[in-house]
Design an enzyme around this catalytic site. Sequence first.
Site, mmCIF file in Angstrom:
data_model
loop_
_atom_site.group_PDB
_atom_site.id
_atom_site.type_symbol
_atom_site.label_atom_id
_atom_site.label_comp_id
_atom_site.label_asym_id
_atom_site.label_seq_id
_atom_site.Cartn_x
_atom_site.Cartn_y
_atom_site.Cartn_z
ATOM 1 N N SER A 1 0.617 -4.873 1.684
ATOM 2 C CA SER A 1 1.514 -3.725 1.682
ATOM 3 C C SER A 1 1.455 -3.057 0.315
ATOM 4 C CB SER A 1 2.944 -4.174 1.989
ATOM 5 O OG SER A 1 3.846 -3.079 1.953
ATOM 6 N N ASN B 1 1.724 -8.151 -1.770
ATOM 7 C CA ASN B 1 2.307 -6.920 -2.278
ATOM 8 C C ASN B 1 1.315 -6.188 -3.180
ATOM 9 O OD1 ASN B 1 4.757 -5.143 -3.056
ATOM 10 N ND2 ASN B 1 4.012 -5.862 -5.043
ATOM 11 N N GLU B 2 0.843 -5.041 -2.738
ATOM 12 C CA GLU B 2 0.134 -4.027 -3.533
ATOM 13 C C GLU B 2 -1.246 -4.431 -4.047
ATOM 14 O OE1 GLU B 2 3.957 -1.417 -5.091
ATOM 15 O OE2 GLU B 2 2.899 -2.670 -6.555
ATOM 16 N N ILE B 3 -1.817 -5.506 -3.538
ATOM 17 C CA ILE B 3 -3.122 -5.916 -4.079
ATOM 18 C C ILE B 3 -4.256 -5.096 -3.470
ATOM 19 C CG2 ILE B 3 -4.665 -7.839 -4.520
ATOM 20 C CD1 ILE B 3 -2.321 -9.732 -4.258
ATOM 21 N N HIS C 1 3.891 2.803 -0.339
ATOM 22 C CA HIS C 1 4.882 2.612 -1.398
ATOM 23 C C HIS C 1 4.904 3.905 -2.202
ATOM 24 C CE1 HIS C 1 4.417 -2.101 -1.545
ATOM 25 N NE2 HIS C 1 4.671 -1.629 -0.329
#
Length: 609
Positions: free
Chosen positions: A521, A463-465, A540
Amino acid sequence: MIRSNSTLIPALLILLSGLLLSITGLSQTEMYEIALNSNWKFRQSNAEKWQPATVPGCVHTDLLQNGIIQDPFFRTNERSLQWIDKQDWEYITEFAIGEDLLAFSNLELFFKGLDTYADVYLNDKLVLSANNMFREWTVDVKPFLKKGTNKLRIHFKSPIQLGLQKLEAHGYPLPAVNDQSENGEMGDKKVSVFTRKAGYHYGWDWGPRFVTSGIWRPIILRGWNDARLADVQIIQEQLSDEVAQLKAVANIVVFTPGRYNISLLVEDLADPGKEKYVMLERGNHTIDLEFTIDHPKRWWSNGLGEPYLYHIQTSLSKGQDLLDRQKNSTGLRTLRIVQEPDKAGKSFFVELNGVPVFMKGANYIPGDNFLNRVTPQEYKRIIALAVDANMNMLRVWGGGIYEEDIFYDLCDRNGILIWQDFMFACSMYPVDDAFMQNVREEAVDNVRRLRNHPCIALWCGNNEIDVAWSQFDEKGGWGWKQQYNSTQRKEVWDAYDRIFHKILPEVIGENDPDRFYWPSSPMAGEGKHAGYETQSGDIHYWGVWHGLHRFEDFRKYVGRFMSEYGFQSFPEFKSVKSYTVPSDWDIESEVMAAHQRSGIGNLRSEEPS
């Protein structure tokens, strides 16, 4: 609870409240499983007094149930409970076994989940040192068991104290923006990244900081003789309206060499099933059984049709003796993530059984800080709410856990597709080989556990890395990489590259090769970082909340696949009452501010947008 191949058995042996129940009619052929979930006690290490404990559970709920701490969620009680994660804790139980169980050739303890650094002692002999909340552990304990009373003790080391040692040994800190180290009375020492444990336990921008320890999933004592089924994978090789061609891949652990029979039965069909006789030596073996289903019924997502499931039983026998059996439910469907160039950029959507499907859903975070409080009834309620809201997909978010089996079973039955993150979020991770091997084993355990579920649509690395580090855009990202020198930057990126571009896709390729893998993501594609206006991959969008955009901008920044977006909602008043007293009923009060973890605070909800 006493089980034999998932069937309850009326009598065996276990010490319950000091009573030894005798064994009656114990077969020496089938594998038996006994859940060791009774008679547990716990204490802070080196304390004298033991207190009753609940297993599965965690130290926080055990302290609460014994009246040692107050409700962690009430007012600002969270602050006074940060001492718990700095301590070591011990759990102990006694169970009795007799000669019939000892007669099994193999006796194992199967730990479904230990949180997290756990030294396990059986009759004062160290049999396991665990270091990953997300892994399963199997230990040969036949040499250590004895007739009569046996003592099982687990010493949980503080994840904070060990994390501090790992941080010091690493030499420099790593990004972990949601690790609420200040709330944990640790200053800027963010240690969550060094431990394979649920990230949200260390706090997040939506929740409190309670770093738990404990036996969070069951412990099983099992006995078996000649051989057992370790795992059965159902592979769909081809699917048409006329026929489904499938293969069951049975992983067998053999203790006694000999001639074995592997049989398969699709319970929904009148077909007598398939079987194969094989000669097997001691060791691990993989045996394939091919079978077909004529005029198959397909699995559909919610709103498109019935999520039909086939129930398949695989059995392992030797001569006339049934040794082991496993039941699997699977759905027959084709699914692909369609990425094709178009006028806007490149598509990203789900095609199910040849039909493009608009995904409607939500991100799913764990249902409680204390996971043992999330009951089967609560899982049923949540999935029913998703179905009633006409959702067809949930994203299991990477700062939580690989969910319980019942969660995926319910999604299978209700046609809810799953975007499955691996448990990495908003952080960078250490590069050492031991950490990497731990990650690999974690991925293997969970891919194998979940791969038969038709609800799993895709695997996602984190997630979001990718967008936070932004390796390929020097000015992009969240300002992380600019904090490090060139040597450190290379080390940090190498760790990311090994986990998300090598280890995880390798594990999926070896264990679930037909499913799609997406490294992070959001991202726009290989070597391309996502932004609010990218027209490939997923995005996102939190501009309306964090960026103070107008609500109309939800229509402007639509992307190709919206895997996260939203605006924080305020809880209904009865929820507020559950953690406050009337004097707290002001959104700027100390208590209300303590329960708001988003950096922009409660006043954002009052601003016009």
